[in-house]
Structures are given as structure tokens and as C-alpha cells.
Motif scaffolding. Sequence first.
Motif, PDB file in Angstrom:
ATOM      1  N   ARG A 150       0.812  -1.222   0.000  1.00 63.23           N
ATOM      2  CA  ARG A 150       0.000   0.000   0.000  1.00 63.23           C
ATOM      3  C   ARG A 150       0.843   1.268   0.000  1.00 63.23           C
ATOM      4  NH1 ARG A 150      -0.453   3.097   4.312  1.00 63.23           N
ATOM      5  NH2 ARG A 150       0.269   2.371   6.349  1.00 63.23           N
ATOM      6  N   VAL A 167       3.507   3.876  -1.385  1.00 60.50           N
ATOM      7  CA  VAL A 167       4.128   4.257  -2.662  1.00 60.50           C
ATOM      8  C   VAL A 167       5.644   4.286  -2.479  1.00 60.50           C
ATOM      9  CG1 VAL A 167       4.321   6.039  -4.435  1.00 60.50           C
ATOM     10  CG2 VAL A 167       2.112   5.612  -3.315  1.00 60.50           C
ATOM     11  N   LYS A 168       6.351   3.621  -3.386  1.00 57.67           N
ATOM     12  CA  LYS A 168       7.800   3.457  -3.266  1.00 57.67           C
ATOM     13  C   LYS A 168       8.466   3.776  -4.600  1.00 57.67           C
ATOM     14  CE  LYS A 168       6.890  -0.828  -2.220  1.00 57.67           C
ATOM     15  NZ  LYS A 168       5.417  -0.725  -2.083  1.00 57.67           N
ATOM     16  N   ARG A 188       4.057  -1.621 -10.763  1.00 55.09           N
ATOM     17  CA  ARG A 188       2.925  -0.800 -10.327  1.00 55.09           C
ATOM     18  C   ARG A 188       2.005  -1.577  -9.389  1.00 55.09           C
ATOM     19  NH1 ARG A 188       0.271   2.179 -15.441  1.00 55.09           N
ATOM     20  NH2 ARG A 188      -0.907   3.201 -13.787  1.00 55.09           N
ATOM     21  N   ARG A 189       1.848  -2.865  -9.622  1.00 51.97           N
ATOM     22  CA  ARG A 189       1.010  -3.675  -8.712  1.00 51.97           C
ATOM     23  C   ARG A 189       1.595  -3.703  -7.307  1.00 51.97           C
ATOM     24  NH1 ARG A 189       0.325  -6.805 -13.514  1.00 51.97           N
ATOM     25  NH2 ARG A 189       2.024  -8.219 -12.952  1.00 51.97           N
ATOM     26  N   GLN A 190       2.909  -3.485  -7.204  1.00 48.70           N
ATOM     27  CA  GLN A 190       3.560  -3.456  -5.892  1.00 48.70           C
ATOM     28  C   GLN A 190       3.778  -2.029  -5.404  1.00 48.70           C
ATOM     29  OE1 GLN A 190       6.917  -6.430  -5.816  1.00 48.70           O
ATOM     30  NE2 GLN A 190       6.248  -6.689  -7.941  1.00 48.70           N
ATOM     31  N   ASN A 191       3.178  -1.072  -6.118  1.00 48.42           N
ATOM     32  CA  ASN A 191       3.259   0.345  -5.761  1.00 48.42           C
ATOM     33  C   ASN A 191       4.680   0.882  -5.883  1.00 48.42           C
ATOM     34  OD1 ASN A 191       1.564   2.489  -5.231  1.00 48.42           O
ATOM     35  ND2 ASN A 191       0.744   1.582  -3.364  1.00 48.42           N
ATOM     36  N   LYS A 235       7.488   2.849  -8.283  1.00 56.50           N
ATOM     37  CA  LYS A 235       7.885   3.645  -9.429  1.00 56.50           C
ATOM     38  C   LYS A 235       9.357   3.347  -9.707  1.00 56.50           C
ATOM     39  CE  LYS A 235       4.687   7.340  -8.016  1.00 56.50           C
ATOM     40  NZ  LYS A 235       3.753   7.369  -9.162  1.00 56.50           N
ATOM     41  N   ASP A 238       5.132   7.141 -13.480  1.00 58.13           N
ATOM     42  CA  ASP A 238       5.791   6.058 -12.744  1.00 58.13           C
ATOM     43  C   ASP A 238       7.218   5.768 -13.181  1.00 58.13           C
ATOM     44  OD1 ASP A 238       3.466   5.357 -11.148  1.00 58.13           O
ATOM     45  OD2 ASP A 238       2.610   4.588 -12.996  1.00 58.13           O
ATOM     46  N   ARG A 272      10.829   7.283  -1.035  1.00 62.87           N
ATOM     47  CA  ARG A 272      10.051   8.112  -1.951  1.00 62.87           C
ATOM     48  C   ARG A 272      10.493   9.577  -1.981  1.00 62.87           C
ATOM     49  NH1 ARG A 272       5.688   7.346   0.208  1.00 62.87           N
ATOM     50  NH2 ARG A 272       5.211   9.326   1.213  1.00 62.87           N
TER      51      ARG A 272
END
Length: 366
Positions: free
Chosen positions: A36, A38-39, A58-61, A63, A94, A351
Motif C-alpha cells: 500500500r 508508494v515506493k 505498479r502492482r507493488q506500488n 515507481k 511512474d 520516496r
Amino acid sequence: MLSTSLSSFAALLSGAVLFSAHAADEASYTMADYARVVKIDAHLHLHDAAPAFMEAARRQNFKALTINVDYPDFPPLDDQQRVAIALKKQFPQDVAWVASFSVDGSDRPAWLPATRQRIAASMRAGAVGVKVWKNIGMSLRDRNQHLVMIDDARFAPLFEDFARQGIPLLGHQGEPHNCWLPLERMTVNNDRQYYKAHPQYHMHLHPEMPSWEAQMAARDRMVAAHPKLRFIGVHLASMERDVDELAAFLDRFPGAVVDIAARIGQVQYQSQKDRERVRRFFIQYQDRILYGSDMAQAPGQDGAALGREAEEVWRMHWRYFNTAESFQVADLDAPVQGLALPRQVVDKLYRTNAQRAFPGAFGGQR
């Protein structure tokens, strides 16, 4: 009595609020938070424009910052750049990318204007930085067959351009300190295995080559000579052996930042010996460190399969930085305990430091 009791209660309540706020600041993410949050992986080498890998990321959040490198085992620089531009076009929020340039012919008068033109074109095409690689200092030679170091005068006009224009310079100088040690003294299995299989790159066997200390000194002279340069020392600026030594570098150059790509094993080795020292380093320098893995995708490599491999690496690293669990890693023979860094530190590591280091990347404003 009543007023005294109320005052005492208010003091206790105030203390509880402060304690709760402190506890919240110190709270760590868990493995359940991995997907969940963002990384950004700020050190990848993606050489295929097919979308499968980025869809998995992207499924693993995650970029991605994909970095072009003047490296003979990678595709030609023009091909690397075409792939980077194509990925950025498909995933504008991304993907970001870093350009590079060839050092071939850098002793000729035409090299500097041609390289300036190339870099200007790359920046217009969307690059957010420029990478220099360890071929400067370890393989590039002058007409007298002397190694050319990163502080050589031929590169100074470029670095001044970058400083004036605010272009980040990503520098990979030297190698892990293990490269200059005998195999039995190396600290992580990966280095031991690699240099055993590639003795031509094992500097301990080549005393005619510059020492690790000489590589670091040349890098430091270059950074000192360009004080406005936004320097990013990739691979912990090749100072992964000792977080205190790295801290001294960051203190000397307050505008510099580092990424941790491909050096987490050496950090874990240190935390086996003194976990709190390593944890304090990440907290103290929380604004100066970027997460990166250094995973590379070959042209035509199955992006979905690489995405599954990446998830294993990314989850292992998340476990190390976010939990206090003890677990086994491939680089070390004994288990390592995670650092359980505070969430605010992890948010910067994964991030916000990358967003600040590369203005305009990942949909941000320049």
C-alpha cells in the motif's frame, strides 16, 4: 484538592499525548504495509520497452528510475535512451530516467561540444540527471596509457554545466572496498563469489591499479571543485564498508546524497555487528539516502518474470528496513535483524528523497 487533582490529571494527559505523538513518530511499517505504500526504486536498468515489468512494479506500488550507463555489457547508449523514453511515454507518472555519455575520444577537441549537445538533447527528451561510471578511473586511459580519473580537467566543463543548470550527476567511482581485499577477508558472499569468478576485476590481484583510497580521493576532489554540483553517490558512494566513514563524507559535502543500490548486504553485515549504530546512521541522515536495487533487465527478458524476481528482492529489503525480525539473506551466512526504522524515515528513503533529488521526475514539477 480538586484543582490540584485536575492539574495533575491535565499534566498526565499532556504527557500521554506527547508520548502518543512520539510513539507515532517512531512507529514502523510492517510487511502488511508493503503493497500500500508508494515506493521508488531509484536505481534500475531497464532495457526493454515492453510494459510487463512496469505493470508488475505498479502492482507493488513501485515507481522506477532507469539509469543509462556507458557500460559495454549493456546495449548501446542510444538504445538505452530509446527504451527509457518509450517507458516514460507509457508510464509518465511512474518512470523517470537518467542519461549518460560515452567517454570514448574524450581527449579529442570535438568530444566536449559533441557531448554537450548529446546531454542537452537528452535533457530536452526528459532525462532527470546524468550518470558517470567507473570506467572513468578504472579503464579509460590517456595517450600515455595512464588511467584517467574523475577529477581530470577534461570533464570539468561538463560538471560546471551541470552545476549551473541544476542537473544531478550520478557518480559511480571505484568498486566495493571488498574488491581490494583477498577473498577470505571479503564481508559478503556476493562479492566473494563475483571476484572469484572474475579475477580480472579483482583489484587485490592487480596492485598496479589505483587503490580504493585513490579512487575515493579523486571523487572527493571533483566534488569539492564543483561545490554547486548536485552530486548523487550511487552504491553508497562506494563507501559501504563503514557507515561512520560514509557519514564523514556526507558531512564534508552537505549537498551530496547517496543511494544504497547493490550495497545493502554490506550494510547488513555492519548491522550484524552493531545494529544500533547502523540504525542511528539511517535516522541521522534520513534526508540524504535513496532506496535503489540495481536490478537490470536485458533486452527481450520476460518483464513479468523479472517482476516476480524483483518482488522477492523488494520484499526482503522492505523487511530489513521496516521490521525487527531476524531472517536469512543470501549475502551473509548468519541471520540479520531488521532495523525497524520509523515510518517517516522510510517514507524519505523510499520516496520523498528521490522526488527531491530529481525535480520533475514521477509527475512532479521542475
